[in-house]
Write a protein that holds these residues in place. Structure first.
Motif, PDB file in Angstrom:
ATOM      1  N   ARG A   1      39.398  42.154  41.023  1.00  0.00           N
ATOM      2  CA  ARG A   1      40.500  41.167  41.028  1.00  0.00           C
ATOM      3  C   ARG A   1      41.602  41.572  40.054  1.00  0.00           C
ATOM      4  NH1 ARG A   1      36.507  37.008  42.024  1.00  0.00           N
ATOM      5  NH2 ARG A   1      37.162  35.710  43.775  1.00  0.00           N
TER       6      ARG A   1
ATOM      7  N   HIS B   1      45.217  41.443  41.128  1.00  0.00           N
ATOM      8  CA  HIS B   1      46.118  40.277  41.195  1.00  0.00           C
ATOM      9  C   HIS B   1      47.248  40.392  40.187  1.00  0.00           C
ATOM     10  CE1 HIS B   1      42.905  37.607  43.291  1.00  0.00           C
ATOM     11  NE2 HIS B   1      43.451  38.511  44.088  1.00  0.00           N
TER      12      HIS B   1
ATOM     13  N   TYR C   1      40.312  46.462  49.145  1.00  0.00           N
ATOM     14  CA  TYR C   1      39.176  45.558  48.947  1.00  0.00           C
ATOM     15  C   TYR C   1      38.866  44.754  50.198  1.00  0.00           C
ATOM     16  CZ  TYR C   1      41.382  40.946  48.102  1.00  0.00           C
ATOM     17  OH  TYR C   1      42.023  39.755  48.237  1.00  0.00           O
TER      18      TYR C   1
ATOM     19  N   ALA D   1      33.620  37.210  49.506  1.00  0.00           N
ATOM     20  CA  ALA D   1      32.556  36.270  49.182  1.00  0.00           C
ATOM     21  C   ALA D   1      32.748  35.057  50.069  1.00  0.00           C
ATOM     22  CB  ALA D   1      32.648  35.882  47.711  1.00  0.00           C
TER      23      ALA D   1
HETATM   24  C1  HEM Z   1      49.698  39.102  47.656  1.00  0.00           C
HETATM   25  C2  HEM Z   1      48.562  39.634  47.349  1.00  0.00           C
HETATM   26  C3  HEM Z   1      47.268  38.884  47.127  1.00  0.00           C
HETATM   27  C4  HEM Z   1      46.944  37.579  47.351  1.00  0.00           C
HETATM   28  C5  HEM Z   1      47.821  36.470  47.876  1.00  0.00           C
HETATM   29  C6  HEM Z   1      45.555  37.427  46.992  1.00  0.00           C
HETATM   30  C7  HEM Z   1      44.846  36.241  47.075  1.00  0.00           C
HETATM   31  C8  HEM Z   1      43.502  36.124  46.894  1.00  0.00           C
HETATM   32  C9  HEM Z   1      42.750  34.926  47.097  1.00  0.00           C
HETATM   33  C10 HEM Z   1      43.329  33.593  47.520  1.00  0.00           C
HETATM   34  C11 HEM Z   1      41.467  35.209  46.843  1.00  0.00           C
HETATM   35  C12 HEM Z   1      40.278  34.258  46.975  1.00  0.00           C
HETATM   36  C13 HEM Z   1      40.217  33.352  45.844  1.00  0.00           C
HETATM   37  C14 HEM Z   1      39.245  33.793  44.847  1.00  0.00           C
HETATM   38  O1  HEM Z   1      38.075  33.911  45.220  1.00  0.00           O
HETATM   39  O2  HEM Z   1      39.654  34.023  43.697  1.00  0.00           O
HETATM   40  C15 HEM Z   1      41.372  36.598  46.459  1.00  0.00           C
HETATM   41  C16 HEM Z   1      40.215  37.252  46.132  1.00  0.00           C
HETATM   42  C17 HEM Z   1      40.166  38.550  45.707  1.00  0.00           C
HETATM   43  N1  HEM Z   1      41.230  39.397  45.512  1.00  0.00           N
HETATM   44 FE1  HEM Z   1      43.151  39.005  45.994  1.00  0.00          FE
HETATM   45  N2  HEM Z   1      45.070  38.631  46.573  1.00  0.00           N
HETATM   46  C18 HEM Z   1      46.075  39.548  46.628  1.00  0.00           C
HETATM   47  C19 HEM Z   1      46.030  40.873  46.264  1.00  0.00           C
HETATM   48  C20 HEM Z   1      44.925  41.490  45.723  1.00  0.00           C
HETATM   49  C21 HEM Z   1      44.895  42.850  45.242  1.00  0.00           C
HETATM   50  C22 HEM Z   1      46.104  43.801  45.234  1.00  0.00           C
HETATM   51  C23 HEM Z   1      43.617  43.091  44.819  1.00  0.00           C
HETATM   52  C24 HEM Z   1      42.993  44.341  44.246  1.00  0.00           C
HETATM   53  C25 HEM Z   1      43.580  45.501  44.146  1.00  0.00           C
HETATM   54  C26 HEM Z   1      42.847  41.874  45.036  1.00  0.00           C
HETATM   55  C27 HEM Z   1      41.501  41.737  44.769  1.00  0.00           C
HETATM   56  C28 HEM Z   1      40.758  40.612  45.073  1.00  0.00           C
HETATM   57  C29 HEM Z   1      39.305  40.552  44.974  1.00  0.00           C
HETATM   58  C30 HEM Z   1      38.376  41.688  44.566  1.00  0.00           C
HETATM   59  C31 HEM Z   1      38.945  39.274  45.386  1.00  0.00           C
HETATM   60  C32 HEM Z   1      37.532  38.739  45.519  1.00  0.00           C
HETATM   61  C33 HEM Z   1      37.066  39.073  46.911  1.00  0.00           C
HETATM   62  C34 HEM Z   1      35.812  38.359  47.302  1.00  0.00           C
HETATM   63  O3  HEM Z   1      34.734  38.784  46.887  1.00  0.00           O
HETATM   64  O4  HEM Z   1      35.889  37.385  48.054  1.00  0.00           O
HETATM   65  N3  HEM Z   1      43.675  40.940  45.591  1.00  0.00           N
HETATM   66  N4  HEM Z   1      42.631  37.134  46.502  1.00  0.00           N
END
Ligand code: HEM
Length: 335
Positions: A258, A261, A4, A10
């Motif tokens: 998401r 997560h 991703y 965003a």
């Molecule tokens: C240790 C691993 C990870 C951490 C610490 C992490 C943390 C975060 C954080 C802090 C955000 C931004 C906060 C929010 O907008 O909710 C986010 C957004 C996101 N995460 Fe993760 N994430 C992790 C792994 C993953 C994985 C494995 C996936 C999918 C397979 C994923 C998919 C997404 C998506 C799609 C977004 C929204 C992206 C956007 O449009 O900005 N994340 N993540």
């Protein structure tokens, strides 16, 4: 994460467009958001939403959690409709996590010869270059700044840094091979041809390794995902003439994806040279680029080959619950 970070982020525009103005193109830090909040308070009142974490073991009592809005974008036909969120990186699978999504980012990452990407060598290990912007004085002095990648989130976890490092080094290895085979190619040609190969390698991982596990063979077949052939100008033109929109859906980029997560393991494995494995707590290692400077690339890569994701369900490890993440990331709520 690798998948991703190639197609969605965003960008935030908090209260007014102040954040966009202040930290254009980059995520705002908590300190920046707080400063903007204070200034907006003077003429608009406090725009911070109170989100109570009263029973939280980390935060006692209600706290004001920064809740910022994503930048908005018009609907595709420019008609009125629900607010859409803007994607700030290229939505096609083009390995933008390695090359960036703008010319300015690419210029920062490219070397001047051999079609190469910039690297630094630390104790004999080739690593991505340092991001000296917002780097503390002590880290600048020690030459241990966080890493510069195609995507601003590169430093989130050591495993992610390790994976991007592998692609940066693979790029330079392929460019070198192409230069030997094609001595007439200049820097630009070498770079672009190598970039295509790296994008194809990543697309293969997304479509042939990752998605089949997530979606299963029936859905892969139904939506003809197994035949994804990467970005192709002719297919894009065909889509254009058929009035089909070949985009990453906002619903996927901003919400559905998401799901990942829930698959995060709160601990990750590092494997030392002597074969000994250590289990490391993720919450102590967000933005820990120091681990990578200490020979972490190989250790994380070996660990990654052993670790398995958690089942996708409604449970999250404590390491990525809002209260824990609040310590490390700018914001945790976005629309
Ligand atoms: C240790 C691993 C990870 C951490 C610490 C992490 C943390 C975060 C954080 C802090 C955000 C931004 C906060 C929010 O907008 O909710 C986010 C957004 C996101 N995460 Fe993760 N994430 C992790 C792994 C993953 C994985 C494995 C996936 C999918 C397979 C994923 C998919 C997404 C998506 C799609 C977004 C929204 C992206 C956007 O449009 O900005 N994340 N993540």
């Amino acid at each position: 994460m690798l998948t991703y970070h190639d197609y969605a982020v965003a960008d935030t525009s908090c209260c007014a467009d102040e954040i966009a103005e202040t930290v254009h193109g980059r995520g705002a830090t908590s300190a920046q958001i707080n400063a903007i909040r204070e200034s907006v308070k003077k003429f608009r009142g406090d725009i911070c939403q109170q989100i109570e974490l009263s029973n939280d073991p980390v935060y006692k009592g209600p706290i004001c959690m920064n809740s910022v809005r994503s930048k908005s974008a018009p609907n595709h036909n420019c008609a009125r409709g629900p607010r859409q969120q803007m994607n700030s990186i290229t939505h096609v699978f083009d390995a933008s996590n390695v090359y960036g999504s703008s010319q300015a980012e690419l210029n920062r990452l490219r070397d001047s010869s051999g079609g190469r990407l910039k690297t630094q060598t630390v104790n004999g290990v080739s690593l991505p270059p340092q991001d000296t912007r917002d780097c503390s004085a002590s880290k600048l002095k020690a030459k241990r700044c966080p890493f510069l990648g195609g995507d601003a989130r590169i430093n989130t976890t050591p495993n992610l840094i390790s994976a991007i490092t592998a692609f940066v080094n693979k790029h330079n290895q392929i460019a070198k091979g192409l230069a030997t085979q094609n001595p007439q190619w200049d820097n630009e040609k070498l770079f672009q041809e190598t970039r295509k190969i790296i994008s194809a390698i990543q697309s293969n991982i997304h479509f042939y390794e990752y998605l089949p596990i997530v979606l299963g063979s029936t859905i892969m077949r139904k939506y003809r995902l197994s035949s994804y052939a990467g970005y192709d100008r002719n297919t894009t033109l065909l889509f254009f003439f058929m009035k089909l929109n070949k985009i990453a859906l906002n619903e996927l980029a901003g919400a559905a994806f998401r799901f990942g997560h829930s698959s995060i393991d709160g601990f990750f494995t590092v494997v030392k040279d002597n074969g000994q494995s250590d289990f490391i707590d993720l919450k102590d290692n967000f933005f820990n680029s120091d681990l990578i400077y200490k020979d972490g690339v190989k250790q994380c890569a070996k660990g990654l080959s052993e670790d398995k994701p958690w089942d996708v369900d409604r449970h999250y490890p404590s390491q990525v619950t809002p209260a824990t993440l609040l310590h490390y990331v700018t914001y945790i709520i976005s629309d």
